[in-house]
Design a protein around this motif. Structure first.
Motif, PDB file in Angstrom:
ATOM      1  N   LEU A  42       0.824  -1.208   0.000  1.00 31.27           N
ATOM      2  CA  LEU A  42       0.000   0.000   0.000  1.00 31.27           C
ATOM      3  C   LEU A  42       0.859   1.260   0.000  1.00 31.27           C
ATOM      4  O   LEU A  42       0.538   2.242  -0.662  1.00 31.27           O
ATOM      5  CB  LEU A  42      -0.946  -0.002   1.201  1.00 31.27           C
ATOM      6  CG  LEU A  42      -2.057  -1.051   1.152  1.00 31.27           C
ATOM      7  CD1 LEU A  42      -2.815  -1.076   2.481  1.00 31.27           C
ATOM      8  CD2 LEU A  42      -2.991  -0.797  -0.005  1.00 31.27           C
ATOM      9  N   LYS A  43       1.952   1.235   0.740  1.00 34.28           N
ATOM     10  CA  LYS A  43       2.879   2.376   0.745  1.00 34.28           C
ATOM     11  C   LYS A  43       3.490   2.578  -0.631  1.00 34.28           C
ATOM     12  O   LYS A  43       3.580   3.707  -1.128  1.00 34.28           O
ATOM     13  CB  LYS A  43       3.971   2.134   1.797  1.00 34.28           C
ATOM     14  CG  LYS A  43       5.018   3.195   1.859  1.00 34.28           C
ATOM     15  CD  LYS A  43       4.460   4.499   2.376  1.00 34.28           C
ATOM     16  CE  LYS A  43       5.591   5.517   2.521  1.00 34.28           C
ATOM     17  NZ  LYS A  43       5.098   6.840   2.812  1.00 34.28           N
ATOM     18  N   LYS A  45       2.202   1.685  -3.449  1.00 37.98           N
ATOM     19  CA  LYS A  45       1.140   2.166  -4.333  1.00 37.98           C
ATOM     20  C   LYS A  45       0.924   3.666  -4.160  1.00 37.98           C
ATOM     21  O   LYS A  45       0.761   4.394  -5.141  1.00 37.98           O
ATOM     22  CB  LYS A  45      -0.161   1.416  -4.045  1.00 37.98           C
ATOM     23  CG  LYS A  45      -1.299   1.823  -4.923  1.00 37.98           C
ATOM     24  CD  LYS A  45      -2.559   1.054  -4.603  1.00 37.98           C
ATOM     25  CE  LYS A  45      -3.699   1.538  -5.456  1.00 37.98           C
ATOM     26  NZ  LYS A  45      -4.947   0.864  -5.139  1.00 37.98           N
ATOM     27  N   SER A  46       0.940   4.130  -2.915  1.00 42.94           N
ATOM     28  CA  SER A  46       0.753   5.565  -2.685  1.00 42.94           C
ATOM     29  C   SER A  46       1.946   6.373  -3.164  1.00 42.94           C
ATOM     30  O   SER A  46       1.792   7.517  -3.603  1.00 42.94           O
ATOM     31  CB  SER A  46       0.475   5.840  -1.205  1.00 42.94           C
ATOM     32  OG  SER A  46       1.635   5.641  -0.439  1.00 42.94           O
ATOM     33  N   MET A  47       3.126   5.818  -3.093  1.00 46.69           N
ATOM     34  CA  MET A  47       4.308   6.522  -3.553  1.00 46.69           C
ATOM     35  C   MET A  47       4.355   6.637  -5.081  1.00 46.69           C
ATOM     36  O   MET A  47       4.881   7.607  -5.618  1.00 46.69           O
ATOM     37  CB  MET A  47       5.585   5.802  -3.077  1.00 46.69           C
ATOM     38  CG  MET A  47       5.827   5.926  -1.586  1.00 46.69           C
ATOM     39  SD  MET A  47       7.172   4.891  -0.983  1.00 46.69           S
ATOM     40  CE  MET A  47       8.528   5.420  -1.996  1.00 46.69           C
ATOM     41  N   THR A  48       3.797   5.665  -5.777  1.00 45.53           N
ATOM     42  CA  THR A  48       3.833   5.694  -7.236  1.00 45.53           C
ATOM     43  C   THR A  48       2.566   6.290  -7.843  1.00 45.53           C
ATOM     44  O   THR A  48       2.469   6.420  -9.049  1.00 45.53           O
ATOM     45  CB  THR A  48       4.035   4.274  -7.785  1.00 45.53           C
ATOM     46  OG1 THR A  48       2.984   3.424  -7.341  1.00 45.53           O
ATOM     47  CG2 THR A  48       5.385   3.715  -7.359  1.00 45.53           C
ATOM     48  N   ALA A  49       1.616   6.674  -7.015  1.00 47.34           N
ATOM     49  CA  ALA A  49       0.352   7.239  -7.526  1.00 47.34           C
ATOM     50  C   ALA A  49       0.573   8.544  -8.259  1.00 47.34           C
ATOM     51  O   ALA A  49      -0.155   8.859  -9.196  1.00 47.34           O
ATOM     52  CB  ALA A  49      -0.639   7.412  -6.387  1.00 47.34           C
ATOM     53  N   ILE A  50       1.558   9.316  -7.877  1.00 47.76           N
ATOM     54  CA  ILE A  50       1.805  10.590  -8.544  1.00 47.76           C
ATOM     55  C   ILE A  50       2.274  10.389  -9.982  1.00 47.76           C
ATOM     56  O   ILE A  50       2.075  11.242 -10.821  1.00 47.76           O
ATOM     57  CB  ILE A  50       2.857  11.447  -7.790  1.00 47.76           C
ATOM     58  CG1 ILE A  50       3.696  10.653  -6.847  1.00 47.76           C
ATOM     59  CG2 ILE A  50       2.270  12.628  -7.153  1.00 47.76           C
ATOM     60  CD1 ILE A  50       4.741  11.471  -6.136  1.00 47.76           C
ATOM     61  N   ASP A  52       1.202   7.992 -11.972  1.00 45.83           N
ATOM     62  CA  ASP A  52       0.149   7.388 -12.789  1.00 45.83           C
ATOM     63  C   ASP A  52      -0.666   8.429 -13.539  1.00 45.83           C
ATOM     64  O   ASP A  52      -1.322   8.122 -14.518  1.00 45.83           O
ATOM     65  CB  ASP A  52      -0.773   6.538 -11.925  1.00 45.83           C
ATOM     66  CG  ASP A  52      -0.081   5.254 -11.462  1.00 45.83           C
ATOM     67  OD1 ASP A  52       0.931   4.874 -12.083  1.00 45.83           O
ATOM     68  OD2 ASP A  52      -0.550   4.659 -10.488  1.00 45.83           O
ATOM     69  N   SER A  53      -0.680   9.682 -13.091  1.00 47.35           N
ATOM     70  CA  SER A  53      -1.537  10.680 -13.749  1.00 47.35           C
ATOM     71  C   SER A  53      -0.922  11.320 -14.940  1.00 47.35           C
ATOM     72  O   SER A  53       0.017  11.114 -15.507  1.00 47.35           O
ATOM     73  CB  SER A  53      -1.934  11.788 -12.803  1.00 47.35           C
ATOM     74  OG  SER A  53      -1.030  12.053 -11.799  1.00 47.35           O
TER      75      SER A  53
END
Length: 53
Positions: A42-43, A45-50, A52-53
């Protein structure tokens, strides 16, 4: 990779404890490691979310 070490950990617990406590420790260890793996995923995923956009 963790499945390589599980028999060794089970052997360690079996050599030092007896009865049902061996299984409680063994499956408790598996539950804790699984929870840590989930938190790490989960960490990540949150670190790589930026990105993805």
């Amino acid at each position: 990779m963790p499945d390589i070490f599980l028999p060794q950990i089970n052997g360690y617990f079996a050599a030092r404890y007896e009865g049902i406590s061996v299984y409680n420790l063994y499956f408790g260890y598996i539950a804790v490691i699984s929870a840590l793996g989930t938190l790490a995923a989960l960490k990540l995923k949150s670190m790589t979310a930026i990105y993805d956009s």
